[in-house]
Design an enzyme around this catalytic site. Structure first.
Site, short mmCIF file in Angstrom:
data_model
loop_
_atom_site.label_atom_id
_atom_site.label_comp_id
_atom_site.label_asym_id
_atom_site.label_seq_id
_atom_site.Cartn_x
_atom_site.Cartn_y
_atom_site.Cartn_z
N LEU A 47 0.86 -1.17 0.00
CA LEU A 47 0.00 0.00 0.00
C LEU A 47 0.90 1.23 0.00
O LEU A 47 1.88 1.27 0.75
CB LEU A 47 -0.88 0.02 1.25
CG LEU A 47 -2.22 -0.72 1.22
CD1 LEU A 47 -2.88 -0.64 2.60
CD2 LEU A 47 -3.15 -0.14 0.17
N ASP A 48 0.59 2.22 -0.82
CA ASP A 48 1.37 3.45 -0.84
C ASP A 48 1.37 4.10 0.54
O ASP A 48 0.42 3.93 1.31
CB ASP A 48 0.78 4.44 -1.85
CG ASP A 48 0.94 3.97 -3.29
OD1 ASP A 48 1.81 3.13 -3.55
OD2 ASP A 48 0.18 4.46 -4.15
#
Length: 305
Positions: A47-48
């Site tokens: 996930l960013d």
């Protein structure tokens, strides 16, 4: 004085973390691994740092099945900021272009069906995909832009939840490999005003939902009160991410041979596909694949937990 090496615990299971804002997936993993004092750990897809939400963290034997979670469908809620584009496709990037926003809720609703179902996406330069061994985001930071092949993904759900001014909140259900930043950028271009991701929250990963997650603060509090072992209550079984797979039970005799690499038959086996396998004590012992002759071939085995 020589530093004493920390002896890590051999524990297995899955912790569903609500990843906090600003953390990389690996930083979040290493933090929880330290709190657990776990020997082996891995996550199930990045996930960013900008994103929050469901991040399954696998420990011990559960890491053997992380690929199947990585391949599963995902769910997101995202806030689309219309009227601007950035070099990263999200709020952390530099603004490239600013345009007037002359569209409203009805325009967005009318456009969304175009992006449902199978669609083609060109992966963003700011991604972890590699070219000649180099992550694309490193090339992008150096000012390089390379050609990327379009890939097919599936948008199972795309709904407009809110629209106020130049911001719209979307609910997205998608196949693995979908870039929400690219989806938002493409919608923005189709609207004629450009757009980027202002907020992103993963609400589902395979069978796991946001309501099942635990926060980093909760884990830290448990650790402060009871040490490493206090976190064990948050561990889910290693096969938690495979609950939608058929379950096959083996006799004590069959389980012995199966655990030694031999394909065996089971009365409750489906005709084909991947299955979860348990022994005569209802203990999960691995996953297998039903072959053409009806026998179950072992694919990943686990040690006794």
């Amino acid at each position: 004085m020589a530093q004493v090496k920390r002896i890590r615990r051999n524990i297995s299971g899955i912790i569903l973390l609500d990843k906090p804002l600003g953390f990389t997936s690996n930083a979040a993993l290493q933090k929880v691994r330290w709190l657990l004092n776990a020997e082996k750990a891995g996550h199930t897809g990045s996930l960013d740092p900008l994103a929050t939400g469901v991040l399954p963290l696998c420990f011990g034997e559960a890491t053997k099945f992380s690929q199947y979670l990585l391949d599963s469908d995902k769910g997101y809620e995202t806030v689309m900021q219309m009227g601007q584009t950035t070099n990263t496709g999200d709020a952390e990037g530099e603004v490239l272009q600013t345009r007037d926003v002359t569209v409203g809720r009805a325009d967005i609703e009318a456009l969304l069906p175009r992006f449902r179902g199978p669609i083609s996406q060109i992966p963003p330069m700011y991604s972890a995909l590699k070219r000649d061994g180099q992550p694309l985001y490193k090339l992008a930071r150096a000012g390089e832009v390379v050609e990327r092949e379009a890939r097919s993904v599936t948008i199972n759900r795309l709904e407009l939840l809110e629209c106020e001014g130049t911001r719209a909140r979307l609910s997205v259900g998608c196949s693995k490999g979908t870039y929400i930043r690219t989806l938002v950028e493409d919608i923005g271009e189709a609207l004629g005003c450009g757009a980027y991701v202002a907020e992103l929250r993963r609400t589902q990963a395979g069978p796991f939902a946001l309501a099942q997650t635990v926060t980093l603060e909760e884990l830290e509090q448990a650790h402060a009160e009871g040490g490493n072992e206090a976190l064990d209550r948050f561990l889910m079984p290693s096969d938690s991410g495979l609950q939608d797979w058929p379950l096959v039970s083996l006799s004590e005799h069959s389980a012995f041979y199966w655990l030694h690499g031999q394909a065996v038959r089971a009365p409750d086996a489906p005709q084909f596909g991947m299955v979860r396998v348990q022994d005569h004590n209802a203990r999960f012992i691995g996953i297998g694949e039903v072959s053409e002759d009806g026998r179950i071939a072992p694919r990943r085995l686990i040690r006794s937990e």
